[in-house]
Scaffold this active site. Structure first.
Site, PDB file in Angstrom:
ATOM      1  N   LYS A   1      49.087  -6.252   3.057  1.00  0.00           N
ATOM      2  CA  LYS A   1      50.147  -7.067   2.450  1.00  0.00           C
ATOM      3  C   LYS A   1      50.087  -6.865   0.951  1.00  0.00           C
ATOM      4  O   LYS A   1      49.038  -6.511   0.400  1.00  0.00           O
ATOM      5  CB  LYS A   1      49.936  -8.556   2.773  1.00  0.00           C
ATOM      6  CG  LYS A   1      51.195  -9.386   2.672  1.00  0.00           C
ATOM      7  CD  LYS A   1      52.094  -9.205   3.874  1.00  0.00           C
ATOM      8  CE  LYS A   1      53.366 -10.009   3.771  1.00  0.00           C
ATOM      9  NZ  LYS A   1      54.091 -10.001   5.055  1.00  0.00           N
TER      10      LYS A   1
HETATM   11  P1  NAD Z   1      63.628 -14.509   2.290  1.00  0.00           P
HETATM   12  O1  NAD Z   1      63.211 -14.495   0.871  1.00  0.00           O
HETATM   13  O2  NAD Z   1      64.743 -13.635   2.719  1.00  0.00           O
HETATM   14  O3  NAD Z   1      63.984 -16.007   2.757  1.00  0.00           O
HETATM   15  C1  NAD Z   1      63.169 -17.111   2.505  1.00  0.00           C
HETATM   16  C2  NAD Z   1      64.039 -18.338   2.718  1.00  0.00           C
HETATM   17  O4  NAD Z   1      63.209 -19.511   2.640  1.00  0.00           O
HETATM   18  C3  NAD Z   1      65.135 -18.514   1.672  1.00  0.00           C
HETATM   19  O5  NAD Z   1      66.309 -18.963   2.313  1.00  0.00           O
HETATM   20  C4  NAD Z   1      64.580 -19.604   0.783  1.00  0.00           C
HETATM   21  O6  NAD Z   1      65.606 -20.325   0.116  1.00  0.00           O
HETATM   22  C5  NAD Z   1      63.876 -20.447   1.818  1.00  0.00           C
HETATM   23  N1  NAD Z   1      62.921 -21.397   1.262  1.00  0.00           N
HETATM   24  C6  NAD Z   1      62.047 -21.233   0.234  1.00  0.00           C
HETATM   25  N2  NAD Z   1      61.402 -22.384   0.002  1.00  0.00           N
HETATM   26  C7  NAD Z   1      61.859 -23.291   0.922  1.00  0.00           C
HETATM   27  C8  NAD Z   1      61.582 -24.654   1.191  1.00  0.00           C
HETATM   28  N3  NAD Z   1      60.682 -25.324   0.476  1.00  0.00           N
HETATM   29  N4  NAD Z   1      62.261 -25.249   2.213  1.00  0.00           N
HETATM   30  C9  NAD Z   1      63.167 -24.577   2.953  1.00  0.00           C
HETATM   31  N5  NAD Z   1      63.462 -23.282   2.730  1.00  0.00           N
HETATM   32  C10 NAD Z   1      62.823 -22.658   1.725  1.00  0.00           C
HETATM   33  O7  NAD Z   1      62.287 -14.197   3.129  1.00  0.00           O
HETATM   34  P2  NAD Z   1      62.170 -13.680   4.618  1.00  0.00           P
HETATM   35  O8  NAD Z   1      61.953 -12.209   4.590  1.00  0.00           O
HETATM   36  O9  NAD Z   1      63.262 -14.261   5.453  1.00  0.00           O
HETATM   37  O10 NAD Z   1      60.755 -14.312   5.031  1.00  0.00           O
HETATM   38  C11 NAD Z   1      60.655 -15.657   5.489  1.00  0.00           C
HETATM   39  C12 NAD Z   1      59.323 -15.814   6.193  1.00  0.00           C
HETATM   40  O11 NAD Z   1      59.230 -14.889   7.284  1.00  0.00           O
HETATM   41  C13 NAD Z   1      58.087 -15.534   5.333  1.00  0.00           C
HETATM   42  O12 NAD Z   1      57.037 -16.375   5.746  1.00  0.00           O
HETATM   43  C14 NAD Z   1      57.765 -14.092   5.664  1.00  0.00           C
HETATM   44  O13 NAD Z   1      56.411 -13.757   5.401  1.00  0.00           O
HETATM   45  C15 NAD Z   1      58.080 -14.080   7.141  1.00  0.00           C
HETATM   46  N6  NAD Z   1      58.338 -12.762   7.693  1.00  0.00           N
HETATM   47  C16 NAD Z   1      59.321 -11.955   7.209  1.00  0.00           C
HETATM   48  C17 NAD Z   1      59.559 -10.726   7.799  1.00  0.00           C
HETATM   49  C18 NAD Z   1      60.693  -9.829   7.352  1.00  0.00           C
HETATM   50  O14 NAD Z   1      60.922  -8.812   8.028  1.00  0.00           O
HETATM   51  N7  NAD Z   1      61.435 -10.144   6.320  1.00  0.00           N
HETATM   52  C19 NAD Z   1      58.752 -10.289   8.857  1.00  0.00           C
HETATM   53  C20 NAD Z   1      57.752 -11.141   9.343  1.00  0.00           C
HETATM   54  C21 NAD Z   1      57.558 -12.369   8.755  1.00  0.00           C
END
Ligand code: NAD
Length: 443
Positions: free
Chosen positions: A134
């Site tokens: 990561k």
């Molecule tokens: P992103 O940046 O696209 O979205 C994050 C979202 O969370 C945004 O809408 C943001 O406004 C919201 N957010 C932030 N703080 C918040 C709060 N306090 N309350 C409610 N919403 C809040 O990120 P993402 O890629 O969608 O990742 C989201 C999660 O999924 C993370 O934990 C990431 O590690 C995990 N993840 C992502 C992927 C991927 O392919 N993108 C894969 C596996 C896991």
């Protein structure tokens, strides 16, 4: 086994330095237990059940390599600012290191280390031939101008280029990074090593990205909903869904599950939360956000306190924001039958216990959000072959892998009377131990 964290330890949600003084709204503040402690807790519990020798547990619970770099950039306003970047390679026994890069003001070594370990178990559970890594840059990502974000992406790659590459370690998008960020990273890596599309995944389609990659994590979440739903007697047309976090994972999960006929009755993001019992149209909400609107202003829905989001009566709750959002102080408020963890480490061990007592069926992150890394694997394969698959082929193959992972984990959970999370960790750890032994890393 030092640093053992027991589920009985108190998690103080108040006084959370990440919530206090940050620009995040009031609501379900994150627990004080760190992501690292959450991942280590699950690892150690599984290691004890599997009776892993101490030396093996030590190898698997620490990182192979941790790189901390200075990321200096000249900001658009002329000032120079130095950010800190990290790349942690946890375990590479099963293949090249693989994991996303996060841009966020809360990024620290502890968090990146935890997320890297989670990737090791996730790739093993999904049976894709990667290890776990990561990365992250501690920066106020949502306040940055696009040009500054590009400078950070390029500067970060310049600092870590010696430890990454298609056969070494392949970054991908995560929180606040996307296909555009990956394009800059690939371009920067290419300046140093020649055109190498397989050096990062999650790239735009125009730059050898894979069809289906952007939606993959959310789609994987929905594949697992379909697998798990019959056990709870749920049909998509009767399923009410609440999504916490409406970024890449949350918005795609919402759109795909709504496409099956489910009703989205609550959504939140960093700006607030909304509810509507008759259903929220996720496509319309995305258009509203793309036009510059804020989530709480979306009509026709009612703006609510983000803490209230947890109390909305629903069948499926999908945490898709940050880690530690479901903790000892708020887990009891959840009003769902199933939780599918789109986010990494959204649930603390204490919250897990509360949810188990409440009878909530938890589909854990290590399996539930593997869709992203699975399609990243497909993208890497396509890049190495200089060949492109169509989207149907990508989605079908993704579905096959997610179903296989769910079924093997669910079978083990049933056979050993374990939660899905405990069973998933056991399976992942066993596969990494086997690869490490076969290579001769461990006795
Ligand atoms: P992103 O940046 O696209 O979205 C994050 C979202 O969370 C945004 O809408 C943001 O406004 C919201 N957010 C932030 N703080 C918040 C709060 N306090 N309350 C409610 N919403 C809040 O990120 P993402 O890629 O969608 O990742 C989201 C999660 O999924 C993370 O934990 C990431 O590690 C995990 N993840 C992502 C992927 C991927 O392919 N993108 C894969 C596996 C896991």
């Amino acid at each position: 086994m030092a640093d053992q964290v027991t589920a009985g330890e108190t998690e103080r949600a108040d006084g959370d330095p990440r919530a206090a003084g940050s620009d995040e709204p009031e609501g379900p503040q994150r627990a004080e237990i760190s992501n690292y402690d959450i991942v280590q807790h699950h690892f150690r519990q599984a290691a004890e059940r599997l009776d892993l020798p101490d030396d093996v547990a030590e190898v698997l619970s620490s990182s192979y390599r941790e790189v901390r770099v200075q990321v200096p950039i000249k900001l658009a306003d002329g000032r120079t600012q130095v950010f800190t970047g990290y790349r942690v390679q946890h375990n590479g026994a099963r293949g090249p290191y693989k994991g996303g890069v996060r841009f966020h003001q809360d990024v620290d070594l502890d968090e990146v280390r935890a997320l890297a370990a989670l990737m090791t178990w996730k790739t093993a559970i999904a049976e894709v031939p990667f290890g776990g890594a990561k990365g992250g840059v501690n920066c106020p990502a949502t306040d940055l101008q696009v040009a500054d974000k590009q400078r950070i992406a390029r500067s970060f790659i310049d600092k870590i280029e010696k430890v990454i590459g298609p056969g070494r370690d392949i970054p991908a998008p995560d929180v606040n990074t996307d296909a555009q960020t990956m394009a800059w990273m690939m371009d920067e890596y290419g300046k140093l090593h020649g055109h190498t599309p397989a050096c990062v995944t999650g790239k735009p389609i125009a730059l050898e990205g894979s069809y289906g990659r952007e939606a993959a994590t959310g789609r994987g979440v929905v594949y697992l909903y379909r697998e798990a739903a019959p056990a709870l007697g749920l049909k998509p047309s009767d399923t009410r869904v609440v999504v916490q976090g409406f970024g890449n994972v949350g918005s795609w999960a919402a759109r795909i599950i709504a496409g099956l006929g489910a009703r989205i009755v609550g959504v939140s993001d960093a700006n607030g939360a909304i509810r509507r019992d008759e259903g929220i149209d996720p496509d319309a909400l995305l258009r509203h956000l793309a036009e510059g609107g804020l989530l709480p202003e979306f009509e026709p829905a009612e703006a609510i306190d983000p803490g209230e989001l947890l109390e909305i009566e629903c069948d499926v709750f999908i945490p898709a924001a940050l880690g530690g959002m479901i903790h000892e102080r708020n887990a009891d408020r959840l009003n769902c039958r199933m939780m599918i963890e789109g986010a990494n480490s959204p649930t603390t061990p204490k919250a897990d216990e509360i949810l188990e007592e409440k009878g909530v069926y938890v589909v854990p992150d290590v399996m539930a959000n593997a869709g992203g890394v699975v399609v990243s694997y497909f993208e890497w394969v396509q890049n190495l072959q200089h060949f492109r698959w169509d989207e149907r082929e990508v989605n079908d193959k993704l579905g096959g892998i997610m179903r296989r992972a769910y079924r093997s984990v669910a079978q083990r959970a049933q056979d050993s009377d374990l939660s899905l999370r405990s069973a998933a960790y056991e399976l992942g750890i066993e596969r990494v131990v086997e690869a490490s032994r076969t290579r001769g890393y461990i006795a």
